[in-house]
Design an enzyme around this catalytic site. Structure first.
Site, PDB file in Angstrom:
ATOM      1  N   SER A 128       0.825  -1.202   0.000  1.00 39.22           N
ATOM      2  CA  SER A 128       0.000   0.000   0.000  1.00 39.22           C
ATOM      3  C   SER A 128       0.859   1.252   0.000  1.00 39.22           C
ATOM      4  CB  SER A 128      -0.912   0.037   1.226  1.00 39.22           C
ATOM      5  OG  SER A 128      -1.624   1.267   1.224  1.00 39.22           O
ATOM      6  N   LYS A 182      -4.514  -6.786   3.313  1.00 36.63           N
ATOM      7  CA  LYS A 182      -4.467  -5.656   2.375  1.00 36.63           C
ATOM      8  C   LYS A 182      -5.877  -5.309   1.885  1.00 36.63           C
ATOM      9  CE  LYS A 182      -2.876  -2.450  -0.372  1.00 36.63           C
ATOM     10  NZ  LYS A 182      -3.785  -2.209  -1.441  1.00 36.63           N
ATOM     11  N   HIS A 185      -7.578  -3.477   4.593  1.00 38.44           N
ATOM     12  CA  HIS A 185      -6.979  -2.130   4.587  1.00 38.44           C
ATOM     13  C   HIS A 185      -7.694  -1.252   3.563  1.00 38.44           C
ATOM     14  CE1 HIS A 185      -4.415   0.770   2.493  1.00 38.44           C
ATOM     15  NE2 HIS A 185      -3.823   1.009   3.648  1.00 38.44           N
ATOM     16  N   ASN A 186      -7.897  -1.791   2.373  1.00 37.39           N
ATOM     17  CA  ASN A 186      -8.567  -1.013   1.331  1.00 37.39           C
ATOM     18  C   ASN A 186     -10.027  -0.736   1.686  1.00 37.39           C
ATOM     19  OD1 ASN A 186      -6.131  -1.299  -0.015  1.00 37.39           O
ATOM     20  ND2 ASN A 186      -7.117  -1.564  -2.004  1.00 37.39           N
ATOM     21  N   GLU A 189      -9.972   2.019   3.900  1.00 39.17           N
ATOM     22  CA  GLU A 189      -9.664   3.197   3.066  1.00 39.17           C
ATOM     23  C   GLU A 189     -10.955   3.747   2.444  1.00 39.17           C
ATOM     24  OE1 GLU A 189      -6.334   2.606   0.203  1.00 39.17           O
ATOM     25  OE2 GLU A 189      -7.773   3.161  -1.345  1.00 39.17           O
TER      26      GLU A 189
HETATM   27  C1  6PG Z   1      -3.193   1.461  -1.614  1.00 40.08           C
HETATM   28  C2  6PG Z   1      -4.494   1.600  -2.367  1.00 40.08           C
HETATM   29  C3  6PG Z   1      -4.454   0.982  -3.720  1.00 40.08           C
HETATM   30  C4  6PG Z   1      -5.800   0.980  -4.454  1.00 40.08           C
HETATM   31  C5  6PG Z   1      -6.316   2.312  -4.809  1.00 40.08           C
HETATM   32  C6  6PG Z   1      -7.532   2.315  -5.702  1.00 40.08           C
HETATM   33  O1  6PG Z   1      -3.259   0.901  -0.524  1.00 40.08           O
HETATM   34  O2  6PG Z   1      -2.158   1.917  -2.083  1.00 40.08           O
HETATM   35  O3  6PG Z   1      -5.485   0.959  -1.639  1.00 40.08           O
HETATM   36  O4  6PG Z   1      -4.021  -0.328  -3.549  1.00 40.08           O
HETATM   37  O5  6PG Z   1      -5.651   0.274  -5.627  1.00 40.08           O
HETATM   38  O6  6PG Z   1      -6.575   3.059  -3.680  1.00 40.08           O
HETATM   39  O7  6PG Z   1      -8.592   1.551  -5.229  1.00 40.08           O
HETATM   40  P1  6PG Z   1     -10.040   1.723  -5.850  1.00 40.08           P
HETATM   41  O8  6PG Z   1      -9.882   1.899  -7.312  1.00 40.08           O
HETATM   42  O9  6PG Z   1     -10.783   0.474  -5.521  1.00 40.08           O
HETATM   43  O10 6PG Z   1     -10.618   2.936  -5.210  1.00 40.08           O
END
Ligand code: 6PG
Length: 477
Positions: A128, A182, A185-186, A189
């Site tokens: 990430s 991960k 984590h997303n 996010e």
């Molecule tokens: C990270 C992000 C990355 C992710 C983008 C886009 O941890 O660096 O999570 O891995 O691909 O943020 O995600 P989306 O296109 O699903 O919003």
């Protein structure tokens, strides 16, 4: 000299990761399906470290010292399988194949099984931090065997972000554990960004603040408990004007996209039975934003919204209430995400150290925040805690913020500003703390229409009432 590691797939993330590895003194063999990208990398950045540029897959594999460590940085899904299929026949027993993409953890479990049957180690590695993180220090969540981590770990720890001298990289657990973490984590996010977006919408629609003014509010928030990469970036984005002179946020089409990790988090949570309402609402909010025709139809029919009668709460009071609501909702979203990691670890028999996840998310990754240090401390105090929500620090924060949180959700309902993440997080909190839930009525209904049975509060056993008969109660077990 042979390279200590190899990396194939030189799109932005792969290229930056390769540069980061080279900059840390590791000789790296690089490869890409089209050679131009390899040539460009070495031409532009060759002086940053020891790169071994290779053209064919055979040449690439031959350039790496055995047992080989090979990182694949291509699109998740079929492209990853295609590269693995091309690579595997060229490898020797004991070699380590690392997938650094955003793979679905079930694919990682499948690939690990297939490769270990061939005597190879397969590592699903969550990375990430976006492009910038890959180059200057990402947060790295490594799955796979202990043996694989012994080889790969030191390199990855050297290139990861460092916080207080601790690398933001760890061995999460076997097979799919790294990619699972991960994925969550997303999901977090997504929730973080949705909460930020709702805060922005409330300040703009209710108080009538301009994007610039809201940017200043976020900048101020970034000086306190909410300090984080995403809050800081929000301040920056809201301050930015488009070349046309309009605030940048006003020229961007309001349909949020997604590549899948948020959706996977929710799908997995449903399977695990973990209520991740914050992440789910964030994911659905993105879907709603993209339903252009339904939005248009609804706008036509329901155009008279309560927004017309805009309330004008006191600016400073409301700004502070939104801040408190944001913080409390964020506590809920993280508590839910950590619950999901715990449940996933139990389901798959992974021994995941939850405090360690908070530790390696403190730097490098998209959700990096001061907040994660509090989570790390909570797990240090009580490694088997039931929910983050009730730990000392967070419980205090939620208690302090709950009145403001209710006020913000009530205001949003009255004024018609959609706040799915704020509202559902508050409902989750109220659901958890409630003495009695209406789930009792649901059980009664299930028993009535389907003889699905119920338990009683006053004695052990499973019961069914003869609803269509004399309404006597049968003890089933
Ligand atoms: C990270 C992000 C990355 C992710 C983008 C886009 O941890 O660096 O999570 O891995 O691909 O943020 O995600 P989306 O296109 O699903 O919003």
């Amino acid at each position: 000299a042979r390279a200590t590691i190899g990396l194939t797939g030189l799109a932005t993330m792969g290229r930056n990761l390769a540069r980061n590895i080279a900059r840390h003194g590791h000789t790296i063999a690089v490869h890409n399906r089209t050679t131009q990208k390899t040539t460009d990398l070495v031409e532009q950045f060759g002086d940053e470290g020891d790169f071994v540029a290779t053209e064919s897959m055979e040449e690439f594999v031959g350039a790496i010292a055995q047992p080989r460590t090979i990182v694949i940085m291509v699109k998740a899904g079929d492209p990853t399988d295609a590269v693995i299929d091309e690579l595997v026949p060229l490898l020797d027993e004991g070699d380590i194949v690392v997938d650094g993409g955003n793979a679905h953890f079930t694919d990682t479990i499948r690939r690990e099984k297939a490769l270990s049957e061939k005597g190879l180690h397969f590592v699903g590695m969550g990375v990430s931090g976006g492009e910038e993180g890959a180059l200057n220090g990402p947060s790295i969540m490594v799955g796979g065997s202990d043996h694989a981590y012994e080889h790969l770990g030191p390199i990855m720890e050297s290139i990861a972000a460092q916080v207080d001298g601790t690398p933001c990289c760890t061995h999460v657990g076997p097979d799919g554990a790294g990619h699972f973490v991960k994925m969550v984590h997303n999901g977090i996010e997504y929730a973080d960004m949705q909460l930020i977006a709702e805060s922005y919408d409330l300040l703009r629609s209710t108080l009538g603040l301009s994007p610039k003014e809201i940017g200043e509010v976020f900048e101020e928030w970034n000086g306190g408990d909410l300090e984080s990469f995403l809050i800081e970036m929000t301040a920056d984005v809201l301050a930015h004007d488009d070349a046309s002179g309009e605030p940048f946020v006003d020229v961007v089409r309001d349909a949020a996209e997604q590549k899948g990790t948020g959706r996977w988090t929710v799908q997995s949570a449903l399977d695990l039975g973990v209520p991740v309402t914050g992440i789910a609402e964030a994911t659905f909010a993105r879907s709603l934003s993209g339903h252009t025709s339904q939005r248009e139809a609804a706008r036509k029919v329901f155009s008279t919204s309560p927004e017309g009668e805009r309330e004008q709460p006191d600016r400073d009071t409301f700004v502070d209430q939104v801040r408190a609501a944001l913080y409390a909702s964020k506590v809920v979203a993280y508590a839910q995400g950590f619950d999901q990691i715990a449940a996933g670890a139990e389901e798959h028999d992974w021994d995941v150290d939850l405090g360690m996840m908070a530790t390696i998310w403190r730097g490098g990754c998209i959700i990096r925040a001061q907040f994660l240090d509090r989570i790390r401390e909570a797990y240090a105090e009580e490694p088997d805690l039931t929910t983050l929500l009730t730990t000392r620090y967070f419980a205090e924060a939620v208690k302090d913020g709950v009145d403001a949180w209710r006020e913000v959700v009530a205001t949003s309902a009255r004024t018609g500003v959609p706040t799915p993440a704020f509202s559902s997080s508050l409902a989750y909190f109220d659901g958890l703390r409630r003495e009695r839930l209406p789930a009792a009525l649901i059980q009664a209904l299930r028993d009535n229409f389907g003889a699905h049975t119920y338990e009683r509060v006053d004695r052990e056993g499973t019961f069914h009432t003869l609803w269509a008969g004399d309404r006597s109660e049968q003890e089933m077990s």
